[in-house]
Design an enzyme around this catalytic site. Sequence first.
Site, PDB file in Angstrom:
ATOM      1  N   LYS A 148     -12.208  -1.785   6.639  1.00  0.00           N
ATOM      2  CA  LYS A 148     -11.356  -2.584   7.198  1.00  0.00           C
ATOM      3  C   LYS A 148     -11.587  -2.820   8.694  1.00  0.00           C
ATOM      4  O   LYS A 148     -11.888  -3.683   9.279  1.00  0.00           O
ATOM      5  CB  LYS A 148     -10.029  -2.263   7.064  1.00  0.00           C
ATOM      6  N   ASP A 171      -1.449   6.367   6.598  1.00  0.00           N
ATOM      7  CA  ASP A 171      -2.665   5.678   5.754  1.00  0.00           C
ATOM      8  C   ASP A 171      -2.757   4.568   7.005  1.00  0.00           C
ATOM      9  O   ASP A 171      -1.794   3.706   7.252  1.00  0.00           O
ATOM     10  CB  ASP A 171      -2.029   5.111   4.598  1.00  0.00           C
ATOM     11  N   TRP A 201       0.685  -1.280   0.018  1.00  0.00           N
ATOM     12  CA  TRP A 201       0.026  -0.219   0.078  1.00  0.00           C
ATOM     13  C   TRP A 201       0.743   1.323   0.079  1.00  0.00           C
ATOM     14  O   TRP A 201       0.487   2.389  -0.619  1.00  0.00           O
ATOM     15  CB  TRP A 201      -1.102  -0.015   1.114  1.00  0.00           C
TER      16      TRP A 201
HETATM   17  C1  LIG Z   1      -7.457  -1.375   1.656  1.00  0.00           C
HETATM   18  C2  LIG Z   1      -6.404  -0.468   1.605  1.00  0.00           C
HETATM   19  C3  LIG Z   1      -6.240   0.619   0.855  1.00  0.00           C
HETATM   20  C4  LIG Z   1      -7.200   1.117  -0.137  1.00  0.00           C
HETATM   21  O1  LIG Z   1      -8.577   1.027   0.256  1.00  0.00           O
HETATM   22  P1  LIG Z   1      -9.812   1.567  -0.812  1.00  0.00           P
HETATM   23  O2  LIG Z   1     -10.621   1.887   0.078  1.00  0.00           O
HETATM   24  O3  LIG Z   1     -10.034   0.119  -1.442  1.00  0.00           O
HETATM   25  O4  LIG Z   1      -9.252   2.436  -1.745  1.00  0.00           O
HETATM   26  C5  LIG Z   1      -5.260   1.533   1.170  1.00  0.00           C
HETATM   27  N1  LIG Z   1      -4.293   1.341   2.139  1.00  0.00           N
HETATM   28  C6  LIG Z   1      -4.453   0.245   2.975  1.00  0.00           C
HETATM   29  C7  LIG Z   1      -3.544   0.126   4.159  1.00  0.00           C
HETATM   30  C8  LIG Z   1      -5.577  -0.543   2.836  1.00  0.00           C
HETATM   31  O5  LIG Z   1      -5.591  -1.588   3.668  1.00  0.00           O
END
Ligand SMILES: *Cc1c(COP(=O)(O)O)cnc(C)c1O
Length: 361
Positions: A195, A171, A101
Amino acid sequence: MERVFNFSAGPAVLPLQVLEEAQRDLLAMPGAGMSILEMSHRSKPFQAIIDATEANIRKVMNVPDNYKVLFLQGGAYLQFGMVPMNLLKGGSADYICTGTWSKKALSEGKTQGTVRCAWDGSADNFNHTPDDSELDLDPNAAYVYYTSNETIQGVQFKTEPNVGNVPLICDASSEFMYKPLDISKYGCIYACAQKNCGPAGVTIVIIREDLVENSADGLLGVLSYKKMAENGSMLNTPPCFSIYVVKLVTEWIMNTIGGVDKLYEINKMKAQLLYDVIDSSNGFYLGHAKPECRSLMNVPFKMATDELNDKFLAEAKALGLESLKGHRSVGGFRASIYNAMPVEGVQKLAEFMKDFMQKNG
Ligand SMILES: *Cc1c(COP(=O)(O)O)cnc(C)c1O
């Protein structure tokens, strides 16, 4: 139909209580007489919902007053663009690459301006986080960007990297609200909801006010932190239902669990159950991340060969243990054990793993 234990990395398990509450009020929200799905975002009842969601997040995560809480769309992925679009302003930014990511954020960041890699863990297939001393940081960077929990590699920072006075952007998608944090260490911390804190559709962005005020002008409104902050995240129609479910999840954290400190204790205990099985398996199970930085949220592991993988997944499924297949870039299995995964689910998986090893080891 009976509910399974869902170890999906995302969209992921939600607290049963939250689903039941959403179901109970789906046809007519108390006080409104209509569904959340039918309600104007300009109505009083919806304003009360978004205000309460923000207040809950501020309370659960102890967000200081000089931070904005925004509800945006486009997933965490859109932040790979919005962060540089708003904050680079012709400068350069540093990215700490600890997995898929952060690597993606770096490559998408390049579409918006000058971004550089301050550390790259790819040579070890992203199995650890760096020490501060290993970071190649530019003191004049517009920001330093990192991913606190790499969902695919199961690599998690135990504490924030020390980046001096440069704004730290995080993030936190796959760990948001899993433990108490000092938000004042961050310039911006964001997470998609699907998540660890709600359904897909909303991304929660917590960002310091001076960064909002100094962010780039001239952007399309929905891509501008400034415009979205000025309009209370409602420049246009927000993802109403997703925001509402985040409200229910934060209430579950506060009222049923007893806060994020309590959640952290439970999360440590759950992860330990699995890591104990892996560590005491004499190499039958192999974890991906180095022990000192392995994730409490996503536990990738494999067996010495892939021969028994299908058997493992089929037997797990028969026991109601679902979505354990690992990401193709790491292989094997991945158990995502987010906040809402009940302890019983993790216990059942740990027991199954021990049993499987006994029969096949
Ligand atoms: C799932 C995830 C993303 C992407 O998320 P979306 O909502 O599908 O754009 C980005 N960063 C991390 C750490 C993730 O687990």
